[in-house]
Design a protein around this motif. Structure first.
Motif, mmCIF file in Angstrom:
data_model
loop_
_atom_site.group_PDB
_atom_site.id
_atom_site.type_symbol
_atom_site.label_atom_id
_atom_site.label_comp_id
_atom_site.label_asym_id
_atom_site.label_seq_id
_atom_site.Cartn_x
_atom_site.Cartn_y
_atom_site.Cartn_z
ATOM 1 N N ALA A 1 -45.675 -27.264 -4.279
ATOM 2 C CA ALA A 1 -45.259 -26.186 -3.391
ATOM 3 C C ALA A 1 -44.061 -26.685 -2.590
ATOM 4 C CB ALA A 1 -46.399 -25.799 -2.460
ATOM 5 N N SER A 2 -42.903 -26.114 -2.846
ATOM 6 C CA SER A 2 -41.702 -26.473 -2.101
ATOM 7 C C SER A 2 -41.505 -25.455 -0.997
ATOM 8 C CB SER A 2 -40.482 -26.494 -3.021
ATOM 9 O OG SER A 2 -40.637 -27.501 -4.003
ATOM 10 N N GLY A 3 -41.012 -25.929 0.141
ATOM 11 C CA GLY A 3 -40.802 -25.020 1.258
ATOM 12 C C GLY A 3 -40.265 -25.741 2.460
ATOM 13 N N THR A 4 -40.438 -25.115 3.613
ATOM 14 C CA THR A 4 -39.927 -25.638 4.872
ATOM 15 C C THR A 4 -41.085 -25.995 5.790
ATOM 16 O OG1 THR A 4 -37.961 -24.250 4.651
ATOM 17 C CG2 THR A 4 -38.435 -25.139 6.841
ATOM 18 N N LEU A 5 -41.069 -27.229 6.272
ATOM 19 C CA LEU A 5 -42.036 -27.708 7.246
ATOM 20 C C LEU A 5 -41.339 -27.732 8.594
ATOM 21 C CD1 LEU A 5 -44.844 -28.926 7.872
ATOM 22 C CD2 LEU A 5 -43.846 -31.177 7.378
ATOM 23 N N ASN A 6 -41.930 -27.061 9.580
ATOM 24 C CA ASN A 6 -41.354 -26.999 10.917
ATOM 25 C C ASN A 6 -42.341 -27.615 11.898
ATOM 26 O OD1 ASN A 6 -40.857 -25.908 13.654
ATOM 27 N ND2 ASN A 6 -39.179 -24.841 12.634
ATOM 28 N N ILE A 7 -41.911 -28.686 12.544
ATOM 29 C CA ILE A 7 -42.715 -29.347 13.580
ATOM 30 C C ILE A 7 -41.789 -29.634 14.746
ATOM 31 C CG2 ILE A 7 -44.182 -31.318 14.190
ATOM 32 C CD1 ILE A 7 -44.639 -31.763 11.167
ATOM 33 N N LYS A 8 -42.216 -29.245 15.927
ATOM 34 C CA LYS A 8 -41.496 -29.561 17.158
ATOM 35 C C LYS A 8 -40.044 -29.071 17.108
ATOM 36 C CE LYS A 8 -41.187 -33.344 20.466
ATOM 37 N NZ LYS A 8 -41.327 -34.783 20.666
ATOM 38 N N GLY A 9 -39.839 -27.928 16.508
ATOM 39 C CA GLY A 9 -38.511 -27.336 16.428
ATOM 40 C C GLY A 9 -37.609 -27.921 15.367
ATOM 41 N N GLN A 10 -38.092 -28.875 14.611
ATOM 42 C CA GLN A 10 -37.322 -29.503 13.535
ATOM 43 C C GLN A 10 -37.820 -28.973 12.198
ATOM 44 O OE1 GLN A 10 -34.741 -31.637 14.333
ATOM 45 N NE2 GLN A 10 -35.317 -31.024 16.405
ATOM 46 N N SER A 11 -36.906 -28.425 11.404
ATOM 47 C CA SER A 11 -37.267 -27.888 10.088
ATOM 48 C C SER A 11 -36.688 -28.763 8.990
ATOM 49 C CB SER A 11 -36.717 -26.466 9.927
ATOM 50 O OG SER A 11 -37.335 -25.599 10.847
ATOM 51 N N ARG A 12 -37.522 -29.102 8.028
ATOM 52 C CA ARG A 12 -37.100 -29.940 6.907
ATOM 53 C C ARG A 12 -37.687 -29.383 5.616
ATOM 54 N NH1 ARG A 12 -34.383 -31.768 10.439
ATOM 55 N NH2 ARG A 12 -34.391 -33.836 11.342
ATOM 56 N N PRO A 13 -36.920 -29.484 4.508
ATOM 57 C CA PRO A 13 -37.488 -29.094 3.221
ATOM 58 C C PRO A 13 -38.469 -30.169 2.746
ATOM 59 C CG PRO A 13 -35.257 -29.912 2.922
ATOM 60 C CD PRO A 13 -35.515 -29.898 4.407
ATOM 61 N N VAL A 14 -39.585 -29.744 2.207
ATOM 62 C CA VAL A 14 -40.579 -30.675 1.653
ATOM 63 C C VAL A 14 -41.130 -30.093 0.359
ATOM 64 C CG1 VAL A 14 -41.287 -31.661 3.885
ATOM 65 C CG2 VAL A 14 -42.502 -29.693 2.983
ATOM 66 N N THR A 15 -41.619 -30.968 -0.489
ATOM 67 C CA THR A 15 -42.358 -30.562 -1.681
ATOM 68 C C THR A 15 -43.734 -31.199 -1.582
ATOM 69 O OG1 THR A 15 -40.364 -30.335 -3.003
ATOM 70 C CG2 THR A 15 -42.435 -30.628 -4.194
ATOM 71 N N ILE A 16 -44.735 -30.358 -1.607
ATOM 72 C CA ILE A 16 -46.105 -30.796 -1.387
ATOM 73 C C ILE A 16 -46.891 -30.684 -2.688
ATOM 74 C CG2 ILE A 16 -48.237 -30.322 -0.126
ATOM 75 C CD1 ILE A 16 -46.489 -29.191 2.137
ATOM 76 N N PRO A 17 -47.422 -31.815 -3.176
ATOM 77 C CA PRO A 17 -48.272 -31.741 -4.371
ATOM 78 C C PRO A 17 -49.663 -31.230 -3.993
ATOM 79 C CG PRO A 17 -48.124 -34.005 -3.593
ATOM 80 C CD PRO A 17 -47.242 -33.179 -2.690
ATOM 81 N N ALA A 18 -50.233 -30.416 -4.858
ATOM 82 C CA ALA A 18 -51.578 -29.893 -4.606
ATOM 83 C C ALA A 18 -52.311 -29.735 -5.930
ATOM 84 C CB ALA A 18 -51.505 -28.554 -3.892
ATOM 85 N N ARG A 19 -53.586 -29.927 -5.861
ATOM 86 C CA ARG A 19 -54.464 -29.710 -7.010
ATOM 87 C C ARG A 19 -55.284 -28.469 -6.703
ATOM 88 N NH1 ARG A 19 -55.722 -30.961 -11.681
ATOM 89 N NH2 ARG A 19 -57.819 -31.312 -12.411
ATOM 90 N N PHE A 20 -55.436 -27.586 -7.686
ATOM 91 C CA PHE A 20 -56.169 -26.345 -7.503
ATOM 92 C C PHE A 20 -57.399 -26.329 -8.407
ATOM 93 C CE2 PHE A 20 -57.105 -22.035 -9.011
ATOM 94 C CZ PHE A 20 -57.404 -21.428 -7.807
ATOM 95 N N THR A 21 -58.539 -25.972 -7.822
ATOM 96 C CA THR A 21 -59.770 -25.777 -8.584
ATOM 97 C C THR A 21 -60.453 -24.513 -8.082
ATOM 98 O OG1 THR A 21 -61.025 -27.186 -7.051
ATOM 99 C CG2 THR A 21 -60.177 -28.232 -9.051
ATOM 100 N N GLU A 22 -61.300 -23.946 -8.914
ATOM 101 C CA GLU A 22 -62.105 -22.801 -8.518
ATOM 102 C C GLU A 22 -63.553 -23.256 -8.461
ATOM 103 O OE1 GLU A 22 -60.042 -18.915 -10.245
ATOM 104 O OE2 GLU A 22 -60.215 -20.505 -11.758
ATOM 105 N N LYS A 23 -64.207 -22.968 -7.324
ATOM 106 C CA LYS A 23 -65.589 -23.417 -7.156
ATOM 107 C C LYS A 23 -66.319 -22.450 -6.227
ATOM 108 C CE LYS A 23 -68.358 -27.326 -5.680
ATOM 109 N NZ LYS A 23 -68.405 -28.618 -5.043
ATOM 110 N N ASP A 24 -67.472 -22.019 -6.641
ATOM 111 C CA ASP A 24 -68.335 -21.151 -5.832
ATOM 112 C C ASP A 24 -67.597 -19.920 -5.311
ATOM 113 O OD1 ASP A 24 -70.455 -22.939 -6.210
ATOM 114 O OD2 ASP A 24 -69.943 -24.086 -4.405
ATOM 115 N N GLY A 25 -66.751 -19.337 -6.148
ATOM 116 C CA GLY A 25 -66.044 -18.129 -5.766
ATOM 117 C C GLY A 25 -64.827 -18.346 -4.880
ATOM 118 N N LEU A 26 -64.477 -19.598 -4.617
ATOM 119 C CA LEU A 26 -63.312 -19.907 -3.794
ATOM 120 C C LEU A 26 -62.248 -20.617 -4.624
ATOM 121 C CD1 LEU A 26 -65.038 -21.356 -0.586
ATOM 122 C CD2 LEU A 26 -64.006 -19.095 -0.841
ATOM 123 N N GLY A 27 -61.001 -20.433 -4.249
ATOM 124 C CA GLY A 27 -59.911 -21.227 -4.798
ATOM 125 C C GLY A 27 -59.664 -22.364 -3.825
ATOM 126 N N ILE A 28 -59.687 -23.599 -4.306
ATOM 127 C CA ILE A 28 -59.573 -24.765 -3.421
ATOM 128 C C ILE A 28 -58.304 -25.535 -3.767
ATOM 129 C CG2 ILE A 28 -60.681 -26.893 -2.660
ATOM 130 C CD1 ILE A 28 -63.367 -25.500 -3.467
#
Length: 185
Positions: free
Chosen positions: A117-144
């Motif tokens: 997931a690429s996007g913008t992370l904003n903390i304390k008024g500072q915005s930076r582009p980041v790419t966040i790795p994530a793993r997705f699974t489906e369990k008990d009716g939820l997407g995790i």
């Protein structure tokens, strides 16, 4: 008989035709943590209050989007003294910047239930582009969604003045998350 026919047709459909789309983050089943080193000792903390919106279909991830807001006054370092310190202007500046946020610009499948997931992370008024790795699974009716990424705290003015040095508190901070989402109605 109709049920048997419907089940047979469903079994013949490609998997992605039956994939669920996920939207609202279920904060009761989710967690956002941070990890850092202080004087060489590994430390962990939590952000118990946050909100998120998703539009994610694992069959069409590139059409997805996500946004998460973290309410920084909820920071939990494990001690009241630590909580009071990191809320100050030198650290998170909760009075001036009460919310940190991440908003995607794109989501890309990288294989085997893993995404970036690429996007913008904003903390304390500072915005930076980041790419966040994530793993997705489906369990008990939820997407995790689970993942971890690192930031350099100086990029976001976290730990200013005498705290800008990285000899006591390391410059890298890890952010880990487990976000559970309910299927769209």
């Amino acid at each position: 008989m109709k049920t048997l026919i419907a089940a047979a047709i469903a079994a013949l459909l490609p998997w992605h035709a039956m994939a669920a789309s996920y939207q609202d983050v279920d904060t009761g089943n989710s967690r956002i943590r941070f990890h850092y080193s202080q004087m060489g000792v590994a430390m962990d903390g939590d952000f118990p209050r946050f909100a998120g919106k998703l539009n994610f279909d694992p069959a069409q991830p590139e059409q997805g989007s996500a946004s998460v807001e973290v309410f920084l006054d909820s920071v939990d370092t494990g001690t009241d003294e630590g909580n009071d310190e990191v809320r100050t202007e030198s650290w998170l500046d909760v009075g001036g910047h009460p919310v940190a946020s991440f908003t995607t610009t794109s989501i890309k499948a990288v294989g085997d239930g893993s995404y970036e997931a690429s996007g913008t992370l904003n903390i304390k008024g500072q915005s930076r582009p980041v790419t966040i790795p994530a793993r997705f699974t489906e369990k008990d009716g939820l997407g995790i969604f689970e993942g971890r990424f690192d930031i350099t705290r100086g990029d976001y003015d976290i730990g200013t003045g005498p705290w800008a040095a990285t000899d006591i508190v390391a410059g890298q901070v890890g952010i880990s998350f487990t976000l559970s989402a309910r299927p769209a109605p």
